[in-house]
Design an enzyme around this catalytic site. Structure first.
Site, PDB file in Angstrom:
ATOM      1  N   GLU A 122      23.225  -2.513 -40.342  1.00  0.00           N
ATOM      2  CA  GLU A 122      24.621  -3.069 -40.744  1.00  0.00           C
ATOM      3  C   GLU A 122      24.873  -3.860 -40.142  1.00  0.00           C
ATOM      4  O   GLU A 122      25.666  -5.617 -40.897  1.00  0.00           O
ATOM      5  CB  GLU A 122      24.994  -2.243 -41.434  1.00  0.00           C
ATOM      6  CG  GLU A 122      26.189  -2.244 -42.112  1.00  0.00           C
ATOM      7  CD  GLU A 122      27.407  -1.169 -42.051  1.00  0.00           C
ATOM      8  OE1 GLU A 122      28.787  -1.650 -41.523  1.00  0.00           O
ATOM      9  OE2 GLU A 122      26.887   0.387 -42.536  1.00  0.00           O
ATOM     10  N   SER A 214      22.766   7.059 -39.519  1.00  0.00           N
ATOM     11  CA  SER A 214      24.766   6.847 -38.563  1.00  0.00           C
ATOM     12  C   SER A 214      25.664   7.810 -39.313  1.00  0.00           C
ATOM     13  O   SER A 214      25.783   8.134 -37.974  1.00  0.00           O
ATOM     14  CB  SER A 214      25.559   5.679 -39.011  1.00  0.00           C
ATOM     15  OG  SER A 214      26.170   5.394 -37.285  1.00  0.00           O
TER      16      SER A 214
END
Length: 273
Positions: A122, A214
């Site tokens: 990301e 994450s």
């Protein structure tokens, strides 16, 4: 063993949307894991013929390409377009937002500060839309950065709001102009808050999710502050009976990429212990 779930847990809007897109597009290939959950990726390949390619150079035979939830770099997107691939965009809208912000602020000559993990897909995607970009994970790292007069701050969607606030406060005190964009996903904040509250009341805490996710690792770090007997499992096979010896109440939460069918199996296995 009594079990209590966090008020908010599991699949977020962006992940649900991506999975639905993948299920509607049989025989497609995702560029990178569509979500960070190996079990769900295996289910998509088994039941919907959705394959995975880790590298854009291995997409030669794939015509239908799904962009994963975390997005891809600007350069990879251009490559897909040049190669005339049929692009199916499953990028989470909450990820698209910081991409657009970084492009706009970079065009206006702001130095871009991204609060996030450099190696996360990301963050790599968001950073690719800027020219003068610095990725940091803490105020301590930021202190070593040579700051310019005009700075714009964005965050990886799964980071903790309190840390983001500390970084924003530091920047405001150091530069002439600081544009702060809170790009942390609301679902992430809700899941983290609910997990934090539950961890204060239980004897043992189980976080269900991908070990490469994450947001799942963030959940584990949060619950460990109040419940030292906290563990991360990808599915029921990771559970160990010794974790529950002498414990009365078990709390369960799950990362944003964790499907309900895995959470259910974990619950059932704990109930049998």
């Amino acid at each position: 063993m009594n079990i209590k779930f966090a008020e908010k847990y599991g699949f977020c809007f962006g992940v649900k949307r991506a999975i639905q897109i993948a299920e509607r597009n049989r025989n497609a290939t995702t560029l990178g894991p569509i979500i960070h959950n190996t079990r769900e990726i295996a289910r998509l390949e088994r039941d919907f013929d959705v394959s995975l390619s880790e590298d854009i150079e291995n997409l030669a035979d794939a015509q239908n390409v799904i962009i994963r939830t975390h997005g891809i770099t600007k350069q990879d997107l251009q490559t897909l377009q040049e190669r005339k691939k049929h692009i199916i965009d499953a990028t989470c809208p909450f990820v698209t937002k910081p991409q657009k912000i970084v492009k706009k602020m970079s065009d206006e000559h702001y130095q871009i500060i991204i609060f996030g993990d450099k190696i996360h897909p990301e963050v790599k995607g968001v950073a690719s839309y800027g020219e003068n970009v610095c990725v940091i994970t803490s105020v301590e790292e930021l202190e070593k950065v040579k700051l310019e007069k005009k700075v714009a701050l964005v965050s990886q969607t799964t980071k903790q709001p309190k840390q983001f606030e500390q970084i924003a406060a530091y920047l405001v005190s150091k530069v002439n102009e600081c544009r702060v964009f809170n790009t942390i996903c609301n679902a992430t904040f809700d899941n983290q808050h609910a997990a934090d509250m539950l961890s204060r009341d239980v004897d043992v805490m189980i976080v269900v999710g991908g070990k490469n996710s994450s947001n799942t690792k963030q959940l584990l770090a949060i619950v460990q502050k109040h419940c030292p007997h906290s563990y991360l499992v990808e599915d029921e096979n990771d559970l160990q009976e010794s974790w529950f010896e002498g414990k009365a109440l078990c709390g369960i939460t799950a990362g944003a990429s964790t499907p309900d069918w895995i959470i259910k199996r974990v619950q059932e296995k704990i109930e049998q212990i």
